[in-house]
Write an enzyme that holds these catalytic residues in place. Sequence first.
Site, mmCIF file in Angstrom:
data_model
loop_
_atom_site.group_PDB
_atom_site.id
_atom_site.type_symbol
_atom_site.label_atom_id
_atom_site.label_comp_id
_atom_site.label_asym_id
_atom_site.label_seq_id
_atom_site.Cartn_x
_atom_site.Cartn_y
_atom_site.Cartn_z
ATOM 1 C CG HIS A 1 -8.940 7.942 13.052
ATOM 2 N ND1 HIS A 1 -10.181 8.505 13.893
ATOM 3 C CD2 HIS A 1 -9.727 6.841 12.590
ATOM 4 C CE1 HIS A 1 -11.095 7.828 13.970
ATOM 5 N NE2 HIS A 1 -10.890 6.565 12.889
ATOM 6 C CG HIS B 1 -10.155 1.521 13.445
ATOM 7 N ND1 HIS B 1 -11.280 1.475 14.391
ATOM 8 C CD2 HIS B 1 -10.377 2.557 12.678
ATOM 9 C CE1 HIS B 1 -11.723 2.624 14.216
ATOM 10 N NE2 HIS B 1 -11.387 3.315 13.375
ATOM 11 C CD GLN C 1 -17.033 -0.357 14.516
ATOM 12 O OE1 GLN C 1 -16.039 -0.149 14.339
ATOM 13 N NE2 GLN C 1 -17.911 0.521 14.207
ATOM 14 C CG HIS D 1 -15.153 6.742 15.311
ATOM 15 N ND1 HIS D 1 -14.175 6.305 16.123
ATOM 16 C CD2 HIS D 1 -14.792 5.994 14.188
ATOM 17 C CE1 HIS D 1 -13.238 5.549 15.339
ATOM 18 N NE2 HIS D 1 -13.546 5.319 14.245
ATOM 19 C CD GLU E 1 -16.928 7.076 9.510
ATOM 20 O OE1 GLU E 1 -16.910 6.571 10.729
ATOM 21 O OE2 GLU E 1 -16.177 6.591 8.730
ATOM 22 C CG ASP F 1 -10.656 5.206 9.472
ATOM 23 O OD1 ASP F 1 -10.597 4.628 10.596
ATOM 24 O OD2 ASP F 1 -11.918 5.849 9.064
HETATM 25 ZN ZN LIG Z 1 -12.480 5.193 12.524
#
Ligand SMILES: [Zn+2]
Length: 426
Positions: free
Chosen positions: A55, A57, A150, A208, A211, A307
């Site tokens: 995971h 970005h 996102q 996701h 969270e 992440d």
């Molecule tokens: Zn993430």
Amino acid sequence: MLIRNVCLPDGRQGQDVLVQGGCIKAIAPQLPAVEGVQELDGQGWLLSPPFVDAHFHLDAALSYGQPRVNQSGTLLEGIALWGELKPLLTQETLVERALSYCDWAVAKGLLAIRSHVDVCDERLLAVEALLHVRERVKPYLDLQLVAFPQDGLLRAPGALENLKRALDMGVEVVGGIPHFERTYEQGTQSIKLLCELAAERGLAVDMHCDESDDPASRHVETLAFETQRLGLQGRVTGSHLTSLHSVDNYYASKLIALMAEARLQVVANPLINITLQGRHDSYPKRRGMTRVPELLAAGVNVGFGHDCVLDPWYSQGSADMLEVASMGLHVAQMTSQAGMHACFDAVTVNNARLMGLAGYGLEVGANADFVLLQARSPVEALRLRAQRLLVVRRGQVLSRCEPSTARLSLDGRPATLDWTLAQTSK
Ligand SMILES: [Zn+2]
């Protein structure tokens, strides 16, 4: 290549590993020499399969401070800040930052990354950039991309169309963010739409999900249900699931069984979860990481992700998956021998399984991909964030590091401290 005298994560000592044609040909003590094969002395250090990050970005990595830093430290300000940065992005800087991070990764023995890529941008600039990077790094690093809306699949105008375009362009996994949609119902609807899209196209899902510190955020329940309904068992991952930290135990006991039944996979992101969650708490402050030991005990495959590194959400990080595993060990209190080994697995074999990496692992016939760590066991590697002495892919050395050694000068008795002397036995 013949590497002599290494120990393996399962505890075997004094092993030799023979590599030919990019594959592992033999693992045994004192293998006979082979003509024309270069020999390396492993000096008893730990040979591990490479680190894997399930995971990440890559589109945001190494952008820290652009155009400003996150003041509140929350997930929501991070998303807003990324929204400010997006219009300023260029193809060139995206590629440059991503390639730099891949260099860091290789030096740290991290040879496979699943990266989410934001599709909430008409231009799909980040998608184009990371598809280009995926090709560029192919000879030395497996990069898997997730189409990630996102700003919300239903909340952001055009997100669903952009996501489909990203899949058409070659992004291989369907992403989502149900807890960020405008209403709970829209979150549910987004999961249904995205799982149906994945089923239609024969793709995996990695969302996701939940969270949040809100115990009422229970989207993973829907994710498990849709996985069952559409026959996606084993192909769906729930990332973060931090609200599971805050739900009551009775609900968790029901939910975890449903997740196991749907063969859902889970990624916890210890560094980020401990940093972003609990921000609205006074004291005591919640840890905000999902229930890792309980999920593992139920047979759910759990990996750990990095992440973020130096981006709108996180001001630290260095592509070191041992740091990620160590934080996971602390936050989840996985301090037993079995628990510490499970944390090492969470950044190696579990993530490889989650990403479906073929030929992964230290066994005869597998790809000759591994990292030689300056430690005598996985537990010691975690404790010392062991130096990566050698990083190898398909039998080719990609990176080398000198052993970590201090030269002491105390009371006129010069001495050398091999960092592994910081051990209690041996
Ligand atoms: Zn993430």
